[in-house]
Structures are given as C-alpha cells and as structure tokens.
Design a protein around this motif. Structure first.
Motif, PDB file in Angstrom:
ATOM      1  N   SER A   1       0.840  -1.203   0.000  1.00 13.73           N
ATOM      2  CA  SER A   1       0.000   0.000   0.000  1.00 13.73           C
ATOM      3  C   SER A   1       0.874   1.251   0.000  1.00 13.73           C
ATOM      4  N   THR A   2       0.220   2.406   0.065  1.00 15.40           N
ATOM      5  CA  THR A   2       0.928   3.686   0.025  1.00 15.40           C
ATOM      6  C   THR A   2       0.454   4.559   1.186  1.00 15.40           C
ATOM      7  N   MET A   3       1.396   5.131   1.916  1.00 20.16           N
ATOM      8  CA  MET A   3       1.066   6.063   2.994  1.00 20.16           C
ATOM      9  C   MET A   3       1.281   7.491   2.490  1.00 20.16           C
TER      10      MET A   3
ATOM     11  N   LYS B   1      -3.898   5.957   4.316  1.00 19.54           N
ATOM     12  CA  LYS B   1      -3.360   4.866   3.502  1.00 19.54           C
ATOM     13  C   LYS B   1      -4.201   4.655   2.247  1.00 19.54           C
ATOM     14  N   ILE B   2      -3.521   4.450   1.132  1.00 17.58           N
ATOM     15  CA  ILE B   2      -4.151   4.038  -0.120  1.00 17.58           C
ATOM     16  C   ILE B   2      -3.828   2.568  -0.334  1.00 17.58           C
ATOM     17  N   ASP B   3      -4.839   1.773  -0.593  1.00 20.24           N
ATOM     18  CA  ASP B   3      -4.649   0.324  -0.692  1.00 20.24           C
ATOM     19  C   ASP B   3      -4.123  -0.100  -2.059  1.00 20.24           C
ATOM     20  N   LYS B   4      -3.155   0.619  -2.535  1.00 21.61           N
ATOM     21  CA  LYS B   4      -2.438   0.238  -3.753  1.00 21.61           C
ATOM     22  C   LYS B   4      -0.994   0.684  -3.597  1.00 21.61           C
TER      23      LYS B   4
ATOM     24  N   ASN C   1       0.304  21.590  -4.084  1.00 16.91           N
ATOM     25  CA  ASN C   1      -0.961  20.856  -4.098  1.00 16.91           C
ATOM     26  C   ASN C   1      -0.899  19.553  -4.884  1.00 16.91           C
ATOM     27  N   LYS C   2       0.050  19.436  -5.796  1.00 18.44           N
ATOM     28  CA  LYS C   2       0.057  18.278  -6.688  1.00 18.44           C
ATOM     29  C   LYS C   2       1.445  17.664  -6.768  1.00 18.44           C
ATOM     30  N   ILE C   3       1.473  16.338  -6.815  1.00 19.64           N
ATOM     31  CA  ILE C   3       2.723  15.618  -7.050  1.00 19.64           C
ATOM     32  C   ILE C   3       2.470  14.577  -8.129  1.00 19.64           C
ATOM     33  N   GLU C   4       3.389  14.517  -9.099  1.00 18.62           N
ATOM     34  CA  GLU C   4       3.324  13.526 -10.163  1.00 18.62           C
ATOM     35  C   GLU C   4       4.371  12.466  -9.867  1.00 18.62           C
ATOM     36  N   LEU C   5       3.893  11.261  -9.536  1.00 17.25           N
ATOM     37  CA  LEU C   5       4.801  10.197  -9.106  1.00 17.25           C
ATOM     38  C   LEU C   5       5.504   9.524 -10.272  1.00 17.25           C
ATOM     39  N   ASP C   6       5.095   9.818 -11.487  1.00 18.99           N
ATOM     40  CA  ASP C   6       5.823   9.310 -12.650  1.00 18.99           C
ATOM     41  C   ASP C   6       7.230   9.889 -12.696  1.00 18.99           C
ATOM     42  N   ARG C   7       7.361  11.089 -12.112  1.00 18.47           N
ATOM     43  CA  ARG C   7       8.642  11.785 -12.179  1.00 18.47           C
ATOM     44  C   ARG C   7       9.511  11.490 -10.956  1.00 18.47           C
ATOM     45  N   VAL C   8       8.877  11.399  -9.777  1.00 22.66           N
ATOM     46  CA  VAL C   8       9.626  11.165  -8.556  1.00 22.66           C
ATOM     47  C   VAL C   8       8.895  10.113  -7.750  1.00 22.66           C
ATOM     48  N   SER C   9       9.549   9.020  -7.448  1.00 28.40           N
ATOM     49  CA  SER C   9       8.891   7.972  -6.664  1.00 28.40           C
ATOM     50  C   SER C   9       9.960   7.165  -5.929  1.00 28.40           C
ATOM     51  N   PRO C  10       9.829   6.933  -4.644  1.00 27.38           N
ATOM     52  CA  PRO C  10       8.822   7.522  -3.766  1.00 27.38           C
ATOM     53  C   PRO C  10       9.068   9.027  -3.575  1.00 27.38           C
ATOM     54  N   TYR C  11       8.074   9.723  -3.032  1.00 24.98           N
ATOM     55  CA  TYR C  11       8.141  11.177  -2.956  1.00 24.98           C
ATOM     56  C   TYR C  11       8.178  11.615  -1.507  1.00 24.98           C
ATOM     57  N   LYS C  12       9.102  12.508  -1.210  1.00 27.20           N
ATOM     58  CA  LYS C  12       9.125  13.125   0.109  1.00 27.20           C
ATOM     59  C   LYS C  12       9.599  14.551  -0.055  1.00 27.20           C
TER      60      LYS C  12
END
Length: 619
Positions: free
Chosen positions: A512-514, A577-580, A604-615
């Motif tokens: 999952s994802t927190m 938590k997101i269950d994916k 307000n927005k994060i694009e995870l295609d560019r940065v993953s995981p994101y902090k």
C-alpha cells in the motif's frame, strides 16, 4: 398566588425568548413633489414622510442623510479621497476643485413633525432631528419638509453632465431617513461608498422641462400624458403646454433614483413571466448598435437569475445610461454606455444582479458590502458564462486572481468592517467583490453544488425584504446542508487567515501507500484529493474538517469517492493509507477543481511518474 405568578413569569419568559428571533422592520412612506430647473441645476420640493416605528424602542431623535453635501470642498469625502493611499480614480481631488455653482448641497427650509416645528442640526451629510414628541414603539409620525438642492457636477454616482454627456443622474438626491434596527441608528456620513435604507413606498412627482425624458425607480403612473415610448401602442398622448410632470410609484423598496436627458432613446423588452425591461440610452456611433443588441442578453440574464437564485418581485426594471461605470438602485441600474459590448452586458448583468441582493434582500451594504457586491459578482459571473457559452466552473477565476494579488501585496483586511474604513481602495474592492465571490464558491465546495443552489434560493425566499446579516445566511446553509459552517464564516470574514494545503510525503508501505498531507496555512478546510492511477482510473479521497460535524454528499463527486475520518483543525498534518502500491499511482492533487483559495498551489500536486517515492522536505 405563587403558582399563578410562576406561570405568568414562565409565559413572559417564553414570549421574550421566542421574540428574539423576530426581526422587526421600520417603514417609511414618502410622497415627494419636486421641480428641477435645468438652467440653474437647482431642485426644490416638498417631502411628506410617514415614518413607522415598528421597533420596541421609544425614539427621541431621528436622522436623515443629506448625501449631496458630500460634494463640497472640505467634505469628508473630499478629505478622505485626497489622503488615502490609492483614491478612487473617479474622485481623487476633483471635489476640492468644484466651483460654487458646481458643488452639491441640500438645504432644509422647514421641517415639522405631526404639525409641530422641530429643531435639527446638520453635520456634513447627516441631519439630526430632535423630535417634538417621542415616537413610541409601534406608532408613527408624519414629517413635512421643504428642501432646496443644487445638483453637483458628476463626481461619483450622482450629479449632472457626466463624461458621456448624460444631463442628470439623480441618485442620493433627496433627504433620506436613516435606518434604525436592532443594532441602533445607521446614520453614517457619506465618505465614499455603499448605503443602507428603510423599506417603504415612494410616490414621486417630478416636474421639469418637457424636452427631457425621465426614467428610474418605480412605475410611471401617467403614461397617457407623457409619451416618450411609455404609452401603450396606439395610445394618443395628450400633453399640456409648459413643464411636464412625471409621476412614479414604487412600493416596498429602500431607495428611489432617476435620470433625465433630452436625447434618451427608450426601448423595452419583456422577460417571459416578467418583469418588463426598459432601456434608456443616447443614440450614437458608440452606443446604438450595442444597445440594440443588449435587451436580448438581459432577458436571458433575468431568466437565469429567476431560475437559479429566486424570482425578481417587481413588474419593471430599467437599464439606464447614466452612471460612472455602474451603480445599482431599486428597480433600475445606471451603467456606462460607450464601452465594448461585452463590458456593457457584464456591467448590466452585475448591476441588475444587485436587484436580488441589494434591492430585495438589502443587507446593510455599509457593514457587509461583500453580501451585496460579492453575491452580485458571483451570480452575474455565472450568468455571463451562460450568456457567452463559456465555462461556469471557470467563471470566478478572475476573482481568485484578484484575491491572490491582494495577498501578495500584503493588503488584505478583514471583510466585516464598515466599507469606508478600509485602509486602501484596493483592499475594499478586493474584499467586497473578489472575496465575497470566493466566499460563495468555496461554500459550494464545502456543502456540494446541488445543496448550495438549494440554499441560495431558500436564503433569498426566506430573507427577502428583511435585511439579512451574515449569520442569517450561514444558518440557512447549515439547515440545508446539515453541516456546521460558522467556523468558515468566522475565518473568512473576520480574519485574514490564509488557506494553504500541500502533499508532504508519499511513501511505500508493504503493498500500500502512505500519504501525509500538511497544512502550512492557518485556515482549516475540508479536502478533496484526486488520485490518478497509472491505468487511467481515478479516485477521490474526501477528508472533512472536524468543525463541520458531517460531510458533503458523495453524490457530488464526479468520480468514485472514499471518505476518511475528519482532519482535526488543531493538527498540522494528516496521514492516510491508499490500498495500492506507490508504483500504481500516477499523481495526487489537492483540490483539482481549484475551488479553494489556496495561496500556494505549488505544493498541491505531485506527479509520481517523475519522482517515486516522494518526500518533500522544503517548501
């Protein structure tokens, strides 16, 4: 005896408690006969005022507004305009330069109460009257007045010979009794802007040169003697030689305005189901083509307003070329006539929308300008989107940008203050118009679109002709939505707190994802967060504020929605938590429809295609 005494006290107490919710209204019935000398620009006349004291208080004094006295060198309007950082460009130092025959004044020649002469004193634009006898609760007095006025050169809203060449814009033109309500007297000096008035009836006869066309508040009573397009088709007008008297009656309004010009063209159009619309303008290359097209748009505007916000209650409405940009009055609007067609429609739509909020609801503009200007801007912006086939969702974008500019310049002030007391003209304009508009658009976000419009119509129908105040409005919305909303009202109108939310952490947790959101701002709001997955599907995550004691309907969401526990307003962050897995997520965005007045949308927005995981560790 003790039992009966207790019962009596309980009855009295119950009646007092139930009476707290009753909003009494004063009433004023004017009969005025005035004559205008178009050579000297002098107006003289008589006024009979039957004043009903419907309050529980005994009045020993009453107050009148003498607005024309503002247009004199040294007046409070003049001094304020010459000393404020950013004066209204229409005023600046122009009042200080007026000559003796260009100033405005209102002289009271005599005043009686129920046949007895009363003493009065004038301080600027306010006249204090010591009553010959106290005006008891639930009683009335008749005031008879003779007055003489000089109509000023047009400076702001009212006067003669404006820059478009309109001879007379007769607004704030008569001695007008001040409003008295549960807050006391509202006898404000006329310094810059906004008004408040007593509900009443006007019977007004205006005598002047017969070459002039007259229009304004009310319904003409002697069309058979007037002509100029007022008469019914086929009617033969019988006009007597000499000056012409125009007789208007308006019932249950808070003011009376009129205009006069020898070149006015008069046209009319009917809104299906009413009202009848009248249009008055000077013909010419800058006006005729646009004004010929205008009626069809304003018919549609009235249909939109009637359908969306409540039914206009009067038989007629007049659109008059005569204002400096635009100004609203009961049953009529004064507009600048020579601009672009879009500007003409927009100004007319805005000023006529005031008929709902200033003309029928009539909140105290002086204290709560945003309840009038903001509501009129909001409704007319949405109407303009319909009229010109643009996006209703995007119709308020300019208001948001206006507010953001105010914040960037550090000029924001609390909304709930008297209109004349803002430190800058810029702050007043942004607060009354832009922030008033955003107040409603954000409320739509909080309660949901369907509920919002139901509430707007219920508010109008419940509070028409009753001078509603901010709490009256928000209570309607609370009852309709089932949510607690006073926190929102208090934060938005009584403070300068800012909305700022952001996505702080997005980290993998097993399969999952927190996600951790943060609130750098000091203004709590519910959150819509759109999750876009890499397979193209979307999901809305909804986090209500604990202050709401509830949540908006899931039916308002265009995509599937998951609801989480409320975000406590004392908590600077919120984790869920997101269950994916993170690898399945493409982006997360707070407030994807841009309805929050979030002062920092960059986080307000994060694009995870560019940065993953994101902090995100810095802002």
């Amino acid at each position: 005896m003790i039992k009966y005494g207790i019962v009596f006290l309980l009855i009295i107490r119950a009646s007092l408690v139930s009476g707290q919710d009753f909003r009494w209204q004063q009433r004023a019935e004017y009969t005025m006969n005035v004559a205008l000398d178009v050579q000297s620009h002098r107006l003289s006349g008589t006024q009979k005022l039957v004043y009903h004291n419907n309050s529980p208080d005994t009045l020993n004094k009453v107050y009148y507004h003498l607005y024309y006295n503002a247009f004199q060198p040294g007046s409070m309007m003049d001094v304020r305009s010459r000393n404020i950082l950013d004066p209204d460009p229409r005023v600046k130092d122009r009042i200080s330069q007026l000559k003796e025959n260009e100033i405005g004044y209102q002289h009271i020649e005599s005043l009686q109460q129920d046949g007895k002469v009363v003493n009065f004193s004038v301080d600027g634009t306010v006249m204090e009257v010591s009553l010959a006898k106290p005006l008891l609760p639930h009683s009335k007095s008749t005031f008879l007045m003779k007055f003489d006025s000089q109509i000023p050169v047009m400076i702001r809203r009212s006067g003669r010979d404006n820059k478009e060449g309109i001879s007379y814009s007769m607004t704030q033109w008569f001695p007008k009794i001040a409003e008295y309500d549960h807050q006391g007297w509202h006898a404000y000096q006329y310094v810059a802007r906004e008004f408040h008035g007593v509900w009443g009836d006007f019977d007004v006869s205006i005598t002047l040169d017969p070459t002039f066309v007259v229009c304004g508040t009310g319904k003409l009573q002697n069309a058979d003697k007037i002509g100029y397009g007022y008469e019914k088709p086929g009617t033969q007008v019988k006009r007597q030689p000499g000056n012409l008297t125009w007789h208007f009656i308006a019932r249950n309004v808070i003011d009376f305005a009129w205009a006069a010009d020898p070149d006015f063209i008069h046209e009319r159009e009917m809104v299906p189901g009413g009202p009848e619309l009248h249009f008055f303008y000077q013909p010419g290359t800058k006006t005729t083509e646009k004004w010929k097209k205008l009626p069809a748009y304003i018919v549609r505007h009235f249909e939109f307003m009637n359908r969306t916000f409540g039914t206009y209650p009067y038989d007629v409405f007049s659109v008059i070329q005569g204002g400096d940009q635009g100004m609203e009055y009961p049953m009529c609007a004064f507009v600048y006539g020579e601009g672009s067609f879009g500007s003409l429609v927009g100004t007319t739509a805005h000023e006529s929308a005031h008929s709902w909020y200033q003309g029928v609801l009539a909140s105290n503009e002086s204290l709560y300008a945003w309840m009038d200007e903001g509501f009129a801007d909001f409704s007319s912006q949405e109407s303009m989107a319909i009229l010109f086939n643009t996006s209703v969702a995007d119709s308020h974008a300019a208001s948001y940008e206006n507010y953001f500019s105010l914040v960037r310049r550090d000029l924001q002030e609390p909304m709930n203050q008297h209109s004349d007391h803002f430190n800058t003209h810029t702050a007043y304009n942004s607060v009354a118009y832009a922030m008033g508009t955003i107040f409603l658009q954000q409320l739509k976000y909080i309660v949901g679109e369907t509920t919002f419009y139901i509430g707007m119509r219920r508010y109008y129908n419940l509070w028409r002709f009753k001078h509603p105040e901010p709490n009256d409005f928000i209570r309607v919305m609370e009852k309709v939505s089932g949510l607690q909303l006073k926190w929102y009202l208090s934060y938005w109108v009584n403070t300068t707190k800012k909305i700022d939310y952001g996505v702080r952490n997005v980290v993998s947790h097993d399969a999952s994802t927190m996600v951790t959101l943060e609130r750098p701002g000091d203004f709590p709001m519910p959150i819509d967060l759109l999750v876009t997955f890499k397979d193209g599907t979307t999901q809305m995550i909804y986090i209500p504020s604990n202050e709401m004691l509830g949540k908006k309907s899931a039916a308002e969401s265009a995509v599937s929605r998951i609801d989480f526990d409320p975000w406590l307003w004392v908590s600077p962050s919120y984790t869920f938590k997101i269950d994916k897995p993170v690898s399945a997520i493409s982006s997360l965005e707070i407030d994807p429809l841009l309805q929050l007045a979030d002062v920092n949308r960059k986080n307000n927005k994060i694009e995870l295609d560019r940065v993953s995981p994101y902090k995100r560790t810095t802002r």
